[in-house]
Motif scaffolding. Structure first.
Motif, PDB file in Angstrom:
ATOM      1  N   TRP A 155       0.825  -1.198   0.000  1.00 42.75           N
ATOM      2  CA  TRP A 155       0.000   0.000   0.000  1.00 42.75           C
ATOM      3  C   TRP A 155       0.866   1.257   0.000  1.00 42.75           C
ATOM      4  CZ3 TRP A 155      -3.131  -2.276   4.605  1.00 42.75           C
ATOM      5  CH2 TRP A 155      -4.023  -3.242   4.135  1.00 42.75           C
ATOM      6  N   LEU A 156       1.932   1.230   0.786  1.00 44.31           N
ATOM      7  CA  LEU A 156       2.783   2.427   0.904  1.00 44.31           C
ATOM      8  C   LEU A 156       3.454   2.777  -0.418  1.00 44.31           C
ATOM      9  CD1 LEU A 156       4.428   1.860   4.390  1.00 44.31           C
ATOM     10  CD2 LEU A 156       2.661   3.524   3.793  1.00 44.31           C
ATOM     11  N   ILE A 157       3.866   1.782  -1.178  1.00 45.08           N
ATOM     12  CA  ILE A 157       4.525   2.025  -2.464  1.00 45.08           C
ATOM     13  C   ILE A 157       3.600   2.806  -3.400  1.00 45.08           C
ATOM     14  CG2 ILE A 157       5.317   0.878  -4.573  1.00 45.08           C
ATOM     15  CD1 ILE A 157       6.575  -1.259  -2.832  1.00 45.08           C
ATOM     16  N   GLN A 158       2.306   2.601  -3.282  1.00 44.54           N
ATOM     17  CA  GLN A 158       1.342   3.239  -4.175  1.00 44.54           C
ATOM     18  C   GLN A 158       1.108   4.711  -3.865  1.00 44.54           C
ATOM     19  OE1 GLN A 158      -2.292   0.876  -4.538  1.00 44.54           O
ATOM     20  NE2 GLN A 158      -1.143  -0.862  -3.744  1.00 44.54           N
ATOM     21  N   HIS A 159       1.429   5.149  -2.654  1.00 41.87           N
ATOM     22  CA  HIS A 159       1.111   6.525  -2.262  1.00 41.87           C
ATOM     23  C   HIS A 159       2.168   7.495  -2.796  1.00 41.87           C
ATOM     24  CE1 HIS A 159      -0.138   9.944   0.132  1.00 41.87           C
ATOM     25  NE2 HIS A 159      -1.261   9.295   0.361  1.00 41.87           N
ATOM     26  N   PRO A 160       1.762   8.610  -3.416  1.00 36.35           N
ATOM     27  CA  PRO A 160       2.728   9.534  -4.023  1.00 36.35           C
ATOM     28  C   PRO A 160       3.598  10.294  -3.015  1.00 36.35           C
ATOM     29  CG  PRO A 160       0.507  10.415  -4.185  1.00 36.35           C
ATOM     30  CD  PRO A 160       0.380   9.023  -3.656  1.00 36.35           C
ATOM     31  N   ASP A 161       3.173  10.404  -1.757  1.00 36.62           N
ATOM     32  CA  ASP A 161       3.960  11.141  -0.767  1.00 36.62           C
ATOM     33  C   ASP A 161       5.048  10.289  -0.114  1.00 36.62           C
ATOM     34  OD1 ASP A 161       2.509  13.396  -1.238  1.00 36.62           O
ATOM     35  OD2 ASP A 161       1.188  13.161   0.508  1.00 36.62           O
ATOM     36  N   VAL A 162       5.012   8.976  -0.306  1.00 37.89           N
ATOM     37  CA  VAL A 162       5.995   8.088   0.321  1.00 37.89           C
ATOM     38  C   VAL A 162       7.279   8.096  -0.502  1.00 37.89           C
ATOM     39  CG1 VAL A 162       6.504   5.697   0.969  1.00 37.89           C
ATOM     40  CG2 VAL A 162       4.221   6.649   1.378  1.00 37.89           C
ATOM     41  N   LEU A 163       8.356   8.583   0.108  1.00 39.84           N
ATOM     42  CA  LEU A 163       9.653   8.613  -0.573  1.00 39.84           C
ATOM     43  C   LEU A 163      10.440   7.334  -0.345  1.00 39.84           C
ATOM     44  CD1 LEU A 163      10.778  12.261   0.278  1.00 39.84           C
ATOM     45  CD2 LEU A 163       9.664  11.422  -1.805  1.00 39.84           C
ATOM     46  N   ALA A 164      10.360   6.804   0.882  1.00 35.26           N
ATOM     47  CA  ALA A 164      11.110   5.596   1.218  1.00 35.26           C
ATOM     48  C   ALA A 164      10.518   5.006   2.491  1.00 35.26           C
ATOM     49  CB  ALA A 164      12.582   5.922   1.432  1.00 35.26           C
ATOM     50  N   PHE A 165      10.777   3.719   2.703  1.00 33.85           N
ATOM     51  CA  PHE A 165      10.468   3.114   3.998  1.00 33.85           C
ATOM     52  C   PHE A 165      11.454   1.995   4.252  1.00 33.85           C
ATOM     53  CE2 PHE A 165       7.372   1.077   1.082  1.00 33.85           C
ATOM     54  CZ  PHE A 165       7.697  -0.259   1.240  1.00 33.85           C
ATOM     55  N   HIS A 166      11.600   1.677   5.529  1.00 35.24           N
ATOM     56  CA  HIS A 166      12.519   0.627   5.953  1.00 35.24           C
ATOM     57  C   HIS A 166      11.970   0.004   7.220  1.00 35.24           C
ATOM     58  CE1 HIS A 166      16.203  -1.490   7.104  1.00 35.24           C
ATOM     59  NE2 HIS A 166      16.640  -1.259   5.885  1.00 35.24           N
ATOM     60  N   GLN A 167      12.287  -1.270   7.399  1.00 29.77           N
ATOM     61  CA  GLN A 167      11.919  -1.926   8.649  1.00 29.77           C
ATOM     62  C   GLN A 167      12.458  -1.092   9.800  1.00 29.77           C
ATOM     63  OE1 GLN A 167      12.725  -6.177   8.874  1.00 29.77           O
ATOM     64  NE2 GLN A 167      13.680  -5.809  10.857  1.00 29.77           N
ATOM     65  N   LEU A 179       9.363   2.336   9.342  1.00 26.64           N
ATOM     66  CA  LEU A 179       9.589   3.786   9.376  1.00 26.64           C
ATOM     67  C   LEU A 179       9.417   4.288   7.946  1.00 26.64           C
ATOM     68  CD1 LEU A 179      12.680   4.173  11.719  1.00 26.64           C
ATOM     69  CD2 LEU A 179      10.336   4.822  12.188  1.00 26.64           C
ATOM     70  N   VAL A 180       8.575   5.295   7.782  1.00 28.19           N
ATOM     71  CA  VAL A 180       8.214   5.794   6.447  1.00 28.19           C
ATOM     72  C   VAL A 180       8.663   7.241   6.316  1.00 28.19           C
ATOM     73  CG1 VAL A 180       6.343   6.112   4.809  1.00 28.19           C
ATOM     74  CG2 VAL A 180       6.192   4.291   6.519  1.00 28.19           C
ATOM     75  N   LEU A 181       9.453   7.518   5.284  1.00 26.81           N
ATOM     76  CA  LEU A 181       9.903   8.879   4.987  1.00 26.81           C
ATOM     77  C   LEU A 181       8.934   9.496   3.992  1.00 26.81           C
ATOM     78  CD1 LEU A 181      12.195  10.910   5.489  1.00 26.81           C
ATOM     79  CD2 LEU A 181      13.309  10.005   3.474  1.00 26.81           C
ATOM     80  N   LEU A 182       8.439  10.695   4.340  1.00 27.15           N
ATOM     81  CA  LEU A 182       7.405  11.319   3.518  1.00 27.15           C
ATOM     82  C   LEU A 182       7.882  12.609   2.898  1.00 27.15           C
ATOM     83  CD1 LEU A 182       4.458  10.873   6.020  1.00 27.15           C
ATOM     84  CD2 LEU A 182       4.914   9.500   3.997  1.00 27.15           C
ATOM     85  N   GLN A 183       7.288  12.948   1.795  1.00 21.88           N
ATOM     86  CA  GLN A 183       7.554  14.234   1.133  1.00 21.88           C
ATOM     87  C   GLN A 183       6.831  15.314   1.927  1.00 21.88           C
ATOM     88  OE1 GLN A 183       6.522  14.055  -2.955  1.00 21.88           O
ATOM     89  NE2 GLN A 183       6.604  16.259  -3.246  1.00 21.88           N
ATOM     90  N   THR A 184       7.566  16.368   2.304  1.00 20.60           N
ATOM     91  CA  THR A 184       6.932  17.437   3.094  1.00 20.60           C
ATOM     92  C   THR A 184       6.634  18.647   2.257  1.00 20.60           C
ATOM     93  OG1 THR A 184       9.136  18.168   3.789  1.00 20.60           O
ATOM     94  CG2 THR A 184       7.879  16.765   5.290  1.00 20.60           C
TER      95      THR A 184
END
Length: 184
Positions: A155-167, A179-184
């Motif tokens: 689901w996270l991969i599909q969202h345009p604001d998600v830049l990266a995530f890691h366990q 932990l999800v890094l988001l576009q601000t």
């Protein structure tokens, strides 16, 4: 250290005359929590998340209109921690997530939620994070039957604001969180 001499009455009178009528400014910001231990902060945020699930749940979900597709399934190496970097984003960002350089601004605990409920809560979290200009969030999906552990990254991969995530690191949930890094 020497004390400053008090202001003369004529200076005070001049100041008040020049300034005129002043209305106090209403504070429109939420004061941040005072720094505490990470465990206590996690408990406070977790309690807030549980309280928010109740009364204003419908309003938050209506505001979060992003729909995730269940038909999309990415491949993640089962022998490595779950990680993703959006194309065009520096790979160094996911390394910083892995090291724990980004403490999460918001934490969402999905324990006890069904898949559809979790999907709506993640959409609401990402909407809230964007509104509050959060750069990093933590999503605790748990382990259990690995249902949410398998679906949340897709689901996270599909969202345009998600830049990266890691366990997540152990302090934020380890194998049962992202932990999800988001576009601000």
């Amino acid at each position: 250290m020497p004390r400053k001499p008090p202001l003369a009455d004529e200076d005070i009178h001049l100041f008040r005359r020049e300034i005129g009528q002043v209305k106090p400014i209403k504070q429109d910001k939420i004061q941040p929590l005072p720094p505490t231990s990470k465990k206590k902060t996690l408990e406070v945020r977790s309690n807030r998340a549980k309280q928010n699930r109740g009364s204003d749940r419908d309003a938050r979900q209506a505001a979060a209109s992003f729909q995730f597709s269940d038909g999309f399934e990415a491949w993640f190496d089962p022998n490595l921690p779950v990680k993703y970097v959006k194309p065009g984003v520096d790979n160094h960002e996911v390394k910083r997530l892995r090291r724990g350089d980004y403490p999460p601004d918001l934490i969402l605990d999905l324990h006890g939620l069904k898949r559809e409920e979790a999907k709506l809560e993640i959409a609401a979290l990402l909407h809230t994070a964007r509104r509050q200009h959060c750069s990093c969030v933590c999503i605790v999906h748990g382990l259990g039957g690995h249902v949410l552990k398998r679906h949340v990254p897709n689901w996270l991969i599909q969202h345009p604001d998600v830049l990266a995530f890691h366990q997540a690191t152990l302090e934020w949930g380890g194998n049962g969180a992202l932990l999800v890094l988001l576009q601000t």
